[in-house]
Every structure is written in C-alpha cells, then in structure tokens.
Design an enzyme around this catalytic site. Structure first.
Site, PDB file in Angstrom:
ATOM      1  N   LYS A   1       0.718  -1.314  -0.086  1.00 17.73           N
ATOM      2  CA  LYS A   1       0.026  -0.163  -0.024  1.00 17.73           C
ATOM      3  C   LYS A   1       0.499   1.127   0.046  1.00 17.73           C
ATOM      4  O   LYS A   1       0.591   2.172  -0.745  1.00 17.73           O
ATOM      5  CB  LYS A   1      -1.017   0.055   1.186  1.00 17.73           C
ATOM      6  CG  LYS A   1      -2.180  -0.979   1.332  1.00 17.73           C
ATOM      7  CD  LYS A   1      -2.914  -0.852   2.221  1.00 17.73           C
ATOM      8  CE  LYS A   1      -4.418  -1.755   2.076  1.00 17.73           C
ATOM      9  NZ  LYS A   1      -4.225  -3.121   1.853  1.00 17.73           N
TER      10      LYS A   1
ATOM     11  N   GLU B   1      -3.372   7.316   7.823  1.00 17.61           N
ATOM     12  CA  GLU B   1      -4.149   8.204   6.934  1.00 17.61           C
ATOM     13  C   GLU B   1      -4.942   9.108   7.893  1.00 17.61           C
ATOM     14  O   GLU B   1      -5.420   8.547   8.771  1.00 17.61           O
ATOM     15  CB  GLU B   1      -5.040   7.244   6.070  1.00 17.61           C
ATOM     16  CG  GLU B   1      -4.062   6.602   4.991  1.00 17.61           C
ATOM     17  CD  GLU B   1      -5.037   5.633   4.073  1.00 17.61           C
ATOM     18  OE1 GLU B   1      -6.264   5.436   4.505  1.00 17.61           O
ATOM     19  OE2 GLU B   1      -4.725   5.120   3.007  1.00 17.61           O
TER      20      GLU B   1
ATOM     21  N   HIS C   1     -15.707  -4.374   6.352  1.00 16.28           N
ATOM     22  CA  HIS C   1     -14.785  -4.482   5.293  1.00 16.28           C
ATOM     23  C   HIS C   1     -15.133  -5.191   4.160  1.00 16.28           C
ATOM     24  O   HIS C   1     -14.219  -5.240   3.129  1.00 16.28           O
ATOM     25  CB  HIS C   1     -13.408  -4.277   5.662  1.00 16.28           C
ATOM     26  CG  HIS C   1     -13.144  -3.434   6.900  1.00 16.28           C
ATOM     27  ND1 HIS C   1     -13.065  -2.015   6.690  1.00 16.28           N
ATOM     28  CD2 HIS C   1     -12.773  -3.648   7.978  1.00 16.28           C
ATOM     29  CE1 HIS C   1     -12.843  -1.356   7.720  1.00 16.28           C
ATOM     30  NE2 HIS C   1     -12.583  -2.170   8.805  1.00 16.28           N
TER      31      HIS C   1
ATOM     32  N   ARG D   1      -7.000  -7.660 -10.836  1.00  9.38           N
ATOM     33  CA  ARG D   1      -7.912  -8.868 -11.461  1.00  9.38           C
ATOM     34  C   ARG D   1      -9.356  -8.186 -11.577  1.00  9.38           C
ATOM     35  O   ARG D   1      -9.693  -7.150 -11.399  1.00  9.38           O
ATOM     36  CB  ARG D   1      -7.737  -9.764 -10.361  1.00  9.38           C
ATOM     37  CG  ARG D   1      -8.378  -9.218  -8.843  1.00  9.38           C
ATOM     38  CD  ARG D   1      -8.703 -10.081  -7.746  1.00  9.38           C
ATOM     39  NE  ARG D   1      -8.790  -9.649  -6.617  1.00  9.38           N
ATOM     40  CZ  ARG D   1      -9.851  -8.846  -6.177  1.00  9.38           C
ATOM     41  NH1 ARG D   1     -10.897  -8.842  -7.041  1.00  9.38           N
ATOM     42  NH2 ARG D   1      -9.958  -8.476  -4.756  1.00  9.38           N
TER      43      ARG D   1
END
Length: 623
Positions: free
Chosen positions: A116, A200, A235, A297
């Site tokens: 990430k 973040e 999530h 994908r």
C-alpha cells in the site's frame, strides 16, 4: 483467440468464465478439490482435474498442482478468477515460465500495487490524488505518534501489506495511539509477516468508489465508469452498484481519468480496478476523493459494469490475453441505466452473520434478475471456502427501478435448511436511506437493528403453515367453542424454534400465497427471503412431544460417530449419533424404545442445523 483455458478457481466465477468460453468456442478445464467433486462448475467444464484435499492451502493455492493440471490437459492459458492466486505475482511468473498465457496483468504490475505505501507513492507521482497521511520509512513509535498528531485525529493506522480489513485501527485520541499501534503491528505480523504501517486521515463519512479499467498490450487504456461499493460489513462488500449515486459528470470525469493515469503508471494490461475513498460529508467532490488501492484482477462486482455498458468483461480479458487490442475505444463505450448487485451469503444474520453450512435440500432463486450462482439444489455448502453462494444482479432504466427489482428478487429467494442473508439484503435495498442515495461504509452498522429484526414468524406465516397442516391428515387439531349450526373453530399447534404457537383457523380464513414446503413434520414457510420452520408436535400417549423419532442435528457440525444401523432395535436413551459442534461433542440419544428405520448420515459428514440424522419407529408400529 485462445483455444483452451484452465480456470484456476471455483464456484460462481468458474461457472461465469465457462459461460463466456462456451460462447466463444474455447475449451475449458476446471480444477477442483475433494470438497468440490460434485460442484456444478466441475460438471460444466469440458474437462476437470482433481487437485487435492478440501482446504485451499492444499489445493487451490498450490500453484504447482494447477500447472501440472494445465500440462496434463494441454491447456493453453490460465485464468485465475478472483481470490486464491489471482494477485500472486510469483504464480503469474510461473505460468508464463511454463509457456502458458496468463490471463491477467504483468507480474510487475501486481507487485507495484501489492504494498500500500509503495503504491500510494507511485500514484502520487502519477498525479493521482492520495489520502493525506504518512508513508515514511521511519517506523519508530515516536515518529508515528508525531505524524498522527500532525495529521489530526481521528486517524487510521493501516498495515502496509494489509488487506481484507486486517491490520487496521481507527484512533480517535492521541493517548490511545500507542496501544492501537501495538495491536495493529501484532495483527499485521501474524497475518502478513510484515509489521510496517502507514497512517491516513480517517474519513468520518466514507464512500467506497471504484473505477473499472482495462488495458491491452498495445498501449491502450480505457475506463468503463465507476461503481459504488459502500454497503459493507466488516470491510466486506455486500451490495454494489453502477453508476455511483450522486456522481456528477464533472466528478465522474475527474475520478475516471485519475484511474486511467493509475493504470498507465504501472504499464497495466487486462482488467483492473482502482479503488478510491470519498469523503461524502459534502457530497461527491473531485477534491475529496482519494486513491486507496488497486485490485489487479477481475472483481466480484463486475456484472454491474457489464449491465450498464453491455460488454462481456471476461471476453475482454480473453481477447487482451490473446494479444488483441481492446474491443472499444473510450469514446465508444456506452453507459446507460443502472445496475445493482447483492451478494447472497450462506450465513445467519440473526447469529451475528455466522456462516451456515450443510446440504441445500431446497434451493430456489428468482428468474427475474441475472443470477451468478456457485451451487444448486442438492449441493453442499462446506466450511472450507467463502460463504458467498450466489450473486443477484438487477438492471433498470433508473436506480429506483433497479433497487425495486433486486429487492423483490431477494424476497423471492428460497433456501433451506442452510441460512442465508436474503431477507437482510431485501430490507437493505428497500431502506429509505438507501433509496435516497445515503450510501456510506457505515450504512449497515448504523442500521443493524432495523436490517436484522427479531426472527419471529408473522401472522401470515403462522396462518400459511397452519392452513397446510390442517389440510393434511393426521395433524393434531382441535374443535373448540362448538355450537349447533355454528362453524367450528379449528386450531393447530405448531412450534417455531422451541416456542409453541396455538393458531386458530376460522372457516372464512383465506389461504395465504406464501410458499410452504413440507419436510417430514416441518412446514417451511418462505416470507420475504426468510425461511420459517414450523413443526408439528407429537402428543400421542406414552411418547414425549419431542420424541417423534426424527433425530435432527441441533446445530451445524461434524458427524464424528454413528452407533446404529437400519433395522437395529434400540432402547430409550441409547446413543445414536455423536455430533461435534462449537468444539464440543453432543451425543444424540433415542427418545423411546424403537427400531432404526433410517440412517441418513455417516461418519465424517458435515451437516446444517435441523438436518434429519436418524429416524426411529416405535416397536409397536413395526411389530
């Protein structure tokens, strides 16, 4: 175009790929584990190869077995589907090294988006907006604490190598940061073997917006518009739609072009999805939507994009992998109407969404919408794989029309005895806030009480079951309040999850149009996607109400022993079957002296709740 394709996946995505290949005249090869030997995708492929035991780590995740199957069957290419090895760069390299075609992006692109922090730095350099935060190499506690205070609370700690919601912590105050950081690092180490984190700013009203991108080996990159995947639980996506509600053309252009730049930055090929987090506090604004990650994908929710564009994305994948250019240029890709997808899971919303396993004795899905199903009636839902058993996809000229059609389809789902989230989905799709476009990632959590109401049968359900019961011979009923020349009152006793219901039927009672399925002494009534099993108690002399001879599983579990055979005489209290559930063994015994009429399971079987295991008949009935 490719001539043959091995599908390194299972379930609904394997069936989905097979459908397109059949239309294009491409021979398909399926690989399957022991648990999937009787699965529909195995039968539907042109050829199938067994690759090992049920656990994915011993079958679907073993690249060498899949490559051996490709060699054995002469397959020309490998399609990884999604999940399993679809984003494994080492496996992609092994495929190409074996002289096969990899239906996916180059391994370098997979690696570039795999971490990430590195991906965000790459995106920032490409002019793609990224969430404000800290992605530095200094991972000391002091530096991370200082950066969190600079960003401002609430702040989100995320594992650099994370995914699936693991290694994530929201921190609301400075004094809580150190403990949350330590917890996040422990979880990241256990899940990914990497304790590095990034920080973040925490978006308090987040929406999950993603853009479908496609690229070929000739330098062409396009987008196929955006999807909104904000309705999530822990999530994990539950309901997805395209286009995103409330998205202006100006914002759509900005976000979709940012996605194209992201794909170009990693020299992408094939299907990919750029995921963004949006701060919906002031609606969707271009300056409040930031890059989150890229999925290298095909996505589970790709059918909604197919619906609004009229394109077959699996065909696009196969054409790109064959070396062809993209089927359409950007200006030629249409966008019309609205599409919504709901994921039908084998899970029980009334027990905290715990997975539900077992045989699908009754399995009916509606025909009014597109269905991508992994299973069929008579199949078995096992504990080894993701509990998604089907996707329901509706399309309409407007969002309101698509939502209404999909809600109706979810209400029409009939699955038993395996539990599903169909009723939950129907309520979510009909919720006033959803219909108004108020979709945020905390939508489900904030409305759980009304989306998962108590599982009590309605009056209509009780009356429907009673109507069916009274219509059958041998049903325990009573005539009460008898008066000459007056209509009798007919009553039926039924039990639902241990609670007795004494239902009165008047002659003028009109039959309800709810579907009733009879299974032994059970009357399963389907209402709005929910199954209600109502049972006729036995009250014959010399026998307990619960002792009617039908020995059922009290909960989902594993049969670890069967101590009787058909025709065997047993005494009251004799052990019949041992069921292992919730890490404990439960011995089910004979409720009366009798003879074993039926043994429906064997050692090693996995069963759902309320599955018939053994049937006894009293000795006097067989004398």
């Amino acid at each position: 175009m490719l001539q043959s394709l091995l599908i390194a996946n299972r379930g609904e995505i394997a069936r989905r790929i097979i459908r397109t290949c059949r239309r294009l005249g491409i021979r398909t090869v399926a690989v399957y584990s022991d648990a999937d030997a009787q699965a529909p995708f195995v039968r539907e492929a042109d050829q199938a190869v067994a690759i090992g035991p049920a656990p994915a780590a011993e079958s679907y995740l073993v690249g060498a077995k899949i490559l051996d199957a490709a060699k054995q069957t002469g397959a020309q290419a490998i399609h990884p589907g999604y999940g399993f090895l679809s984003e494994n760069a080492a496996f992609a390299e092994a495929v190409t090294a074996a002289g096969l075609i990899w239906v996916g992006p180059p391994p370098s692109s997979i690696r570039a988006m795999g971490l990430k922090d590195a991906a965000k730095k790459l995106m920032a350099d490409a002019g793609v907006p990224v969430t404000p935060g800290y992605m530095g190499d200094d991972q000391s506690d002091a530096r991370l604490q200082a950066e969190a205070e600079r960003i401002g609370f609430p702040v989100l700690i995320k594992a650099v190598a994370g995914g699936g919601g693991k290694g994530m912590r929201r921190v609301d105050a400075a004094q809580d940061f150190a403990a949350a950081l330590a917890s996040c690092r422990r979880e990241a180490t256990g899940a990914f073997g990497d304790d590095r984190v990034l920080l973040e700013t925490y978006v308090t009203r987040p929406r999950h917006i993603e853009v479908q991108v496609f690229a070929d080996s000739h330098g062409n990159v396009v987008h196929l518009y955006e999807r909104d995947c904000s309705l999530q639980r822990r999530h994990q996506k539950v309901i997805e739609e395209a286009p995103a509600p409330g998205m202006s053309e100006e914002v759509r252009e900005a976000v979709c072009q940012a996605a194209v730049r992201a794909a170009q930055a990693v020299n992408y090929e094939g299907a990919g999805t750029i995921e963004f987090i949006a701060d919906a506090g002031e609606g969707l604004r271009a300056d409040r939507i930031w890059f989150m990650e890229m999925n290298t994908r095909l996505q589970v929710e790709h059918p909604v994009t197919e619906a609004i564009t009229g394109q077959d994305l699996v065909e696009w994948q196969l054409r790109v992998a064959s070396g062809e250019t993209l089927p359409l240029a950007q200006a030629d890709i249409p966008r019309r109407g609205h599409s919504i997808e709901a994921r039908l899971y084998a899970e029980n919303p009334h027990t905290g969404f715990l997975p539900s396993i077992g045989r699908l004795d009754h399995f009916r899905l509606p025909t009014s919408v597109r269905i991508d199903s992994a299973v069929e009636e008579g199949g078995v839902v096992t504990p080894f794989y993701d509990p998604m058993i089907a996707k329901l996809i509706a399309y309409g000229p407007t969002r309101e029309a698509a939502a209404a059609e999909l809600a109706a389809a979810c209400r029409a789902v009939e699955v038993y005895p395996v539990k599903t989230n169909a009723g939950f989905l129907a309520r979510a799709l009909a919720d006033p806030d959803f219909l108004s476009g108020a979709v945020e990632t905390n939508f489900i959590a904030d409305r759980l009480d009304r989306l998962v109401p108590p599982a009590e049968p309605s009056t209509a359900v009780l009356q429907s079951a009673a109507n069916e019961a009274v219509a059958r011979s041998g049903v325990p009923t009573a005539l009460t309040g008898f008066r000459l020349n007056a209509d009798p009152q007919v009553r039926a006793q039924l039990t639902h999850e241990g609670h007795k219901h004494d239902i009165q039927l008047m002659p003028e009672t009109r039959p309800h149009d709810l579907k009733v399925v009879v299974s032994g002494r059970d009357f399963i009534v389907f209402e709005n996607g929910e199954p209600y099993a109502l049972t006729l108690p036995k009250t014959e002399a010399g026998r307990e109400e619960a002792g009617d001879g039908q020995i059922e599983s009290t909960m989902p579990g594993l049969i670890v022993d069967v101590m009787v055979t058909e025709g065997q005489t047993v005494a009251k209290g004799a052990p019949l079957v041992v069921l292992e559930a919730m890490k404990m063994e439960h011995t089910l015994t004979a409720p009366f002296d009798g003879v074993v009429a039926t043994v429906s399971v064997k050692k090693g079987d996995r069963v759902a709740e309320h599955v018939l295991l053994v049937k006894l008949e009293p000795q006097e009935e067989v004398a």
